[in-house]
Design a protein around this motif. Sequence first.
Motif, PDB file in Angstrom:
ATOM      1  N   HIS A  93       0.831  -1.208   0.000  1.00  0.00           N
ATOM      2  CA  HIS A  93       0.000   0.000   0.000  1.00  0.00           C
ATOM      3  C   HIS A  93       0.865   1.258   0.000  1.00  0.00           C
ATOM      4  O   HIS A  93       0.566   2.240  -0.703  1.00  0.00           O
ATOM      5  N   LEU A  94       1.914   1.225   0.772  1.00  0.00           N
ATOM      6  CA  LEU A  94       2.837   2.363   0.832  1.00  0.00           C
ATOM      7  C   LEU A  94       3.454   2.635  -0.545  1.00  0.00           C
ATOM      8  O   LEU A  94       3.510   3.781  -1.008  1.00  0.00           O
ATOM      9  N   ASP A  97       0.801   3.998  -3.027  1.00  0.00           N
ATOM     10  CA  ASP A  97       0.534   5.423  -2.794  1.00  0.00           C
ATOM     11  C   ASP A  97       1.648   6.293  -3.373  1.00  0.00           C
ATOM     12  O   ASP A  97       1.393   7.345  -3.970  1.00  0.00           O
ATOM     13  N   LYS A  98       2.867   5.837  -3.175  1.00  0.00           N
ATOM     14  CA  LYS A  98       4.012   6.590  -3.688  1.00  0.00           C
ATOM     15  C   LYS A  98       3.998   6.602  -5.218  1.00  0.00           C
ATOM     16  O   LYS A  98       4.254   7.634  -5.846  1.00  0.00           O
ATOM     17  N   GLY A 100       1.406   6.344  -7.031  1.00  0.00           N
ATOM     18  CA  GLY A 100       0.263   7.153  -7.445  1.00  0.00           C
ATOM     19  C   GLY A 100       0.584   8.625  -7.596  1.00  0.00           C
ATOM     20  O   GLY A 100      -0.030   9.326  -8.405  1.00  0.00           O
ATOM     21  N   GLU A 101       1.562   9.097  -6.835  1.00  0.00           N
ATOM     22  CA  GLU A 101       1.966  10.505  -6.943  1.00  0.00           C
ATOM     23  C   GLU A 101       2.459  10.825  -8.353  1.00  0.00           C
ATOM     24  O   GLU A 101       2.323  11.948  -8.834  1.00  0.00           O
ATOM     25  N   LYS A 104      -1.071   8.634 -11.124  1.00  0.00           N
ATOM     26  CA  LYS A 104      -2.531   8.762 -11.047  1.00  0.00           C
ATOM     27  C   LYS A 104      -3.083   9.820 -12.003  1.00  0.00           C
ATOM     28  O   LYS A 104      -4.161   9.661 -12.569  1.00  0.00           O
ATOM     29  N   TYR A 119      -3.717  -1.463  -8.155  1.00  0.00           N
ATOM     30  CA  TYR A 119      -4.556  -1.272  -6.969  1.00  0.00           C
ATOM     31  C   TYR A 119      -5.660  -2.332  -6.908  1.00  0.00           C
ATOM     32  O   TYR A 119      -6.014  -2.827  -5.829  1.00  0.00           O
ATOM     33  N   TYR A 135     -11.485  -0.369  -9.118  1.00  0.00           N
ATOM     34  CA  TYR A 135     -10.181   0.003  -9.680  1.00  0.00           C
ATOM     35  C   TYR A 135      -9.956  -0.660 -11.037  1.00  0.00           C
ATOM     36  O   TYR A 135      -9.334  -0.075 -11.930  1.00  0.00           O
ATOM     37  N   THR A 317      -5.046   1.025   7.237  1.00  0.00           N
ATOM     38  CA  THR A 317      -5.811   1.919   6.363  1.00  0.00           C
ATOM     39  C   THR A 317      -6.806   2.739   7.182  1.00  0.00           C
ATOM     40  O   THR A 317      -6.967   3.941   6.985  1.00  0.00           O
ATOM     41  N   SER A 320      -4.986   5.292   9.215  1.00  0.00           N
ATOM     42  CA  SER A 320      -4.530   6.372   8.344  1.00  0.00           C
ATOM     43  C   SER A 320      -5.658   7.367   8.089  1.00  0.00           C
ATOM     44  O   SER A 320      -5.457   8.581   8.101  1.00  0.00           O
ATOM     45  N   GLU A 324      -5.678  11.322   9.110  1.00  0.00           N
ATOM     46  CA  GLU A 324      -5.924  12.399   8.146  1.00  0.00           C
ATOM     47  C   GLU A 324      -7.119  13.249   8.574  1.00  0.00           C
ATOM     48  O   GLU A 324      -7.133  14.466   8.406  1.00  0.00           O
TER      49      GLU A 324
END
Length: 483
Positions: A93-94, A97-98, A100-101, A104, A119, A135, A317, A320, A324
């Motif tokens: 997952h980490l 996400d990275k 995805g920067e 995405k 995903y 997804y 998750t 997290s 947030e």
Amino acid sequence: MKKLIVRILRMVILVIIVSCTQTSPYSQTEDFDQPLIEQNNEMNSSGNFEALVKLNGIYFKKAAKSGYEEGKGLCLLNIANVNSTEGNYERAHLLLDKAGESLKHSENSFHRAKFYDSYAHYYSHLKQYDKAVIYSDSALYALKKAPDSNLKKKLLPRIYINRGTYFAWKGQLGNSLKNFHKGNVLEKSAYSTCMIAQYHLYTNKLDSAGIYALRAEEMMNRQKTPDIEKLWIYYTIGYYNKEIRHSDEAEKMLKKALEMSVKTRLTYSFQIKDVYKALSELYKMKRDDEKSYYYLSRYLQEDNRLNESRFAAINKTTDSFISEAKKEADQRKNDLWIIGILSFVTLSVSGLYVRKKIQLLKYKKKSLKTETDTLKSRVYEKKLQEVIELAKKNDSSFLMKFKELNPEFIKNLLAINPDLENSELAFCALLKLHFTSKEIAEYTFVQHKSIQQKKYRIRKKLNIEGDQDIYDFFDRVGKNSNE
């Protein structure tokens, strides 16, 4: 008028220059994306984890040096996918996400498709099939917008095949079969054919399963097939033969699947638990309790490992999200009540989901534990009978086999008196098995009087009181958990 024409010409030239200098979002496809993905897939399929990580490290540095952010994202995706199949869900997952920067919001539709498909792959391993389908929808939509390329040609059928799996687990069997067939029409491989066989096994249509399993095997023998795909094909053929009670062929194929599982385990360990389970069921059918128990135990170990990792990822998750939400609440004090409600809803839904899963797992584990204990007991009884027969035959391997069955017994005797000889340990083992003096004399070809003398010497060496029953003493020494 002349000046106006000159201005227009200048503007046209400027537009042409700007358009020529702009980089196409697909400019790196041939030089970077394609060689990276092809080599990565090859290493992943062969289970070469170290080479896979090294490859992506090299390409990551190359992308960083040239400022190709999306290239870095692809490298992260590759490592994330391996972690998903290995059950390292938090790390996956980490990495996702990275990645995805960079990917995405990419203008490269193939990159977005690859990201969304990864995903979907991740959520399928968490058994969150609704999310996997969402997804996967995004992946399919993005890929259809991408220009034709070898990468698109290879990814599209796999998205359909993966969707077939997600829909099957969701119980949408019509959608499942439709997607499997779409993938197979596009790919026409042993693997895509095998997945249709899997579907028919899942829906208990054994005739159809047999047809597609046979086709998959024939295609595998004709085509160059990666080890991971061979694993699926061998497993499917083995499982099919188990279902139609062709036990010898089932054993042969499942053992081949196990070989492939071991070979590819560093990059693809997810399937091995299903191979263990199928082998356990097969040996149970063959009335080989010892092997059935062994593979059932291995299945439970692997299943527990994946479940623990899965729930850890789900919990992380949720944590997290709460984290947030708190940050957002600090920034917007007025929205605190909204964040509170959202957090409560998320926790409630997550809690219900986890509780439901835990209840199902507890029921499953209880059922499997009962089966495991039964098999374990039967295996012990079978081995015990073998040891008793060796004793009756005065076989030289008796003590060795007895030690395997009751290791604590011998260990505890030697703790009382380390100077006990093997012949004395064997005599104690016979008493542990409740042979009478008369029986021991008969089986060891000595006089009854000699056995009585041996008992007396053993009492002295083990400090057994004269009024204590010698059989009761040995019952208490190294009591076996199966007794």
